[in-house]
Design an enzyme around this catalytic site. Sequence first.
Site, short mmCIF file in Angstrom:
data_model
loop_
_atom_site.label_atom_id
_atom_site.label_comp_id
_atom_site.label_asym_id
_atom_site.label_seq_id
_atom_site.Cartn_x
_atom_site.Cartn_y
_atom_site.Cartn_z
N PRO A 37 -26.90 9.72 -54.03
CA PRO A 37 -26.01 9.45 -52.89
C PRO A 37 -25.43 8.05 -52.85
CG PRO A 37 -28.28 9.51 -52.16
CD PRO A 37 -28.30 9.88 -53.61
N ARG A 39 -23.77 4.73 -52.43
CA ARG A 39 -23.21 3.89 -51.38
C ARG A 39 -23.31 4.49 -49.99
NH1 ARG A 39 -17.57 2.25 -52.72
NH2 ARG A 39 -18.32 2.23 -54.83
N TYR A 78 -11.38 -2.21 -58.63
CA TYR A 78 -10.89 -0.83 -58.56
C TYR A 78 -10.22 -0.49 -57.24
CZ TYR A 78 -15.82 -0.56 -57.09
OH TYR A 78 -17.04 -0.80 -56.51
N CYS A 103 -8.70 -19.95 -57.37
CA CYS A 103 -7.32 -20.18 -57.82
C CYS A 103 -6.88 -19.05 -58.74
CB CYS A 103 -7.21 -21.53 -58.52
SG CYS A 103 -7.58 -22.91 -57.44
N GLU A 104 -6.81 -17.86 -58.21
CA GLU A 104 -6.42 -16.67 -58.97
C GLU A 104 -5.42 -15.88 -58.15
OE1 GLU A 104 -7.24 -16.02 -61.97
OE2 GLU A 104 -9.01 -17.26 -62.32
N TYR A 132 -22.57 -2.77 -53.28
CA TYR A 132 -21.93 -3.43 -54.41
C TYR A 132 -21.41 -4.84 -54.15
CZ TYR A 132 -22.30 1.27 -56.19
OH TYR A 132 -22.77 2.50 -56.55
#
Length: 200
Positions: A37, A39, A78, A103-104, A132
């Site tokens: 099961p 998450r 994702y 800084c992305e 997660y």
Amino acid sequence: MRYADDDRPPAVEEYVRTLTDAARKHLPANAKLIIEPGRSLVAEAAMTLYRVVTVKPGPRTLVTIDGGMADSLEPMLYGQRFEATVASRVGGGEPCDLVGRHCESGDTLIRDMPLRSPVVGDVVAVPVTGAYCHSLSDNYDGARRTPSCSAATAKRERWPAGRPSKTSCGVTTARDDPIDQEELLREIGLADDDESVLTR
């Protein structure tokens, strides 16, 4: 799991029936199905609290927080959708992009999230982060891993600055600033006499 208000996850019975019906079409009749099961057990068990560090108005208001892709990688990996609110002014507001401190160009946690008048210093709450987010966190771009706190009945106390704190993953981290639990509880609207408090 319902991560966003418009998510409509199936009931457990419907999910299991759909999964087993599909599996039975391809597996031998005596095959044993084991369903993990995941998450659905832990996602709602946590929320992540961020502090607003800058607000940049414009065609798309950018609200920068003191976290980002180092502690919430799911949106970048994702496309996981989350929702957020200013903890002291829940719901409503103008659409903002909640962006991380790294800084992305891809360090965007949530796009077009209504936040009510965010200002520097506000606490922003992102619920349903128990699955997660913490386990995928890392020290990307030199960021310290965030301490993990749990809600439980305990004595309220002040965490000293720079004191190492164990996360649930067993990684020792240190905070630059003291975490005043009383102040945080007041800020997110928990009553002083509420027995459910943040503990190490």
